[in-house]
Design an enzyme around this catalytic site. Structure first.
Site: not given
Length: 256
Positions: A11, A130
């Site tokens: 990330d 997500d």
């Protein structure tokens, strides 16, 4: 039998690798170029780089970073964050990316998936989902790095995306993300058994047995993790050695 893939995820925020828990409490985890090169050398099958603030901050994924990373990596890598057009994808592929991950923009404009699949091939298009299990027992899709809830159900959206041309699903359970308590086996299995494309499980990997569980019970094609690799809690060679001993097919060459 196809080998199961191990995929470290990096990330990215402001050019650095970061990691949080349940999408919060973000901390620094190192330089993405150095980490990516290390994982490639250790036997990772693929890498995923996600610019976690690109969509929120209304900017594009950093093609400069992709350009810096690609010469140091000899395995496929996927880049995501802020991608909303074929032009965005072309820039990333030109700079060395192998695949792109789309998330929020695809929910807002599902036709984007079909456009990208037509232009670059389904194998290039990874749909990132997500999702969070809510009190009503349903898994809902979230946007903008987990900040915005939709009324979309995870499995329904995944089916639609595959019909539109997505070649792979990157499924992240927000309930499990960063907890190291194991992957979301039930929803992973639902998608894996229902869809005609590979499913990458993400969120919750903490120890080697969690990976065996997500492959055996969750039926995932690949498992993605971040902090356990970044902070050297579990090495990729050790993980693959364990999985091989469990009879799970992985790409692994012993150095002994």
């Amino acid at each position: 039998m196809l080998t199961k893939r191990i995929i470290p995820c990096l990330d990215i925020r402001d050019g650095r690798t970061v990691k949080g828990i349940n999408f919060e409490n973000i901390r620094d985890a190192g330089d993405p170029v150095e980490l990516g090169a290390r994982y490639a050398m250790e036997g990772a099958d693929e890498l995923v780089f996600l610019d976690i603030t690109a969509t929120v901050e209304r900017r594009k994924t950093l093609s400069e970073l992709v350009n810096r990373i690609s010469p140091h990596i000899n395995i496929p890598f996927t880049v995501g964050g802020g991608i909303s057009s074929a032009a965005d994808v072309q820039v990333l592929l030109n700079n060395g990316a192998d695949k792109v991950s789309v998330n929020s923009a695809a929910v807002k404009n599902p036709a984007l998936i079909a456009e990208l699949a037509r232009e670059f091939g389904s194998q290039c298009v990874v749909l990132a989902i997500d999702t969070r299990l809510e009190e009503d027992g349903n898994w809902y899709v979230y946007l903008n790095g987990g900040r915005v809830k939709t009324e979309l159900h995870c499995l329904d959206w995944a089916k639609q995306a595959v019909d539109l041309g997505a070649g792979e699903i990157l499924l992240t359970s927000m309930n499990h993300d960063g907890t190291k308590q194991g992957f979301a086996l039930e929803i992973t299995r639902q998608l894996s058994e229902t869809l005609s494309v590979p499913v990458i499980a993400s969120g919750g990997g903490g120890i080697a047995t969690h990976f065996a569980d997500v492959f055996n019970t969750g039926k995932a094609d690949a498992a993605l993790a971040a902090s356990i690799f970044h902070f050297k809690e579990l090495s990729i060679p050790d993980l693959k050695r364990y999985l091989q001993k469990q009879g799970i097919p992985v790409r692994y060459q012993s150095t002994s």
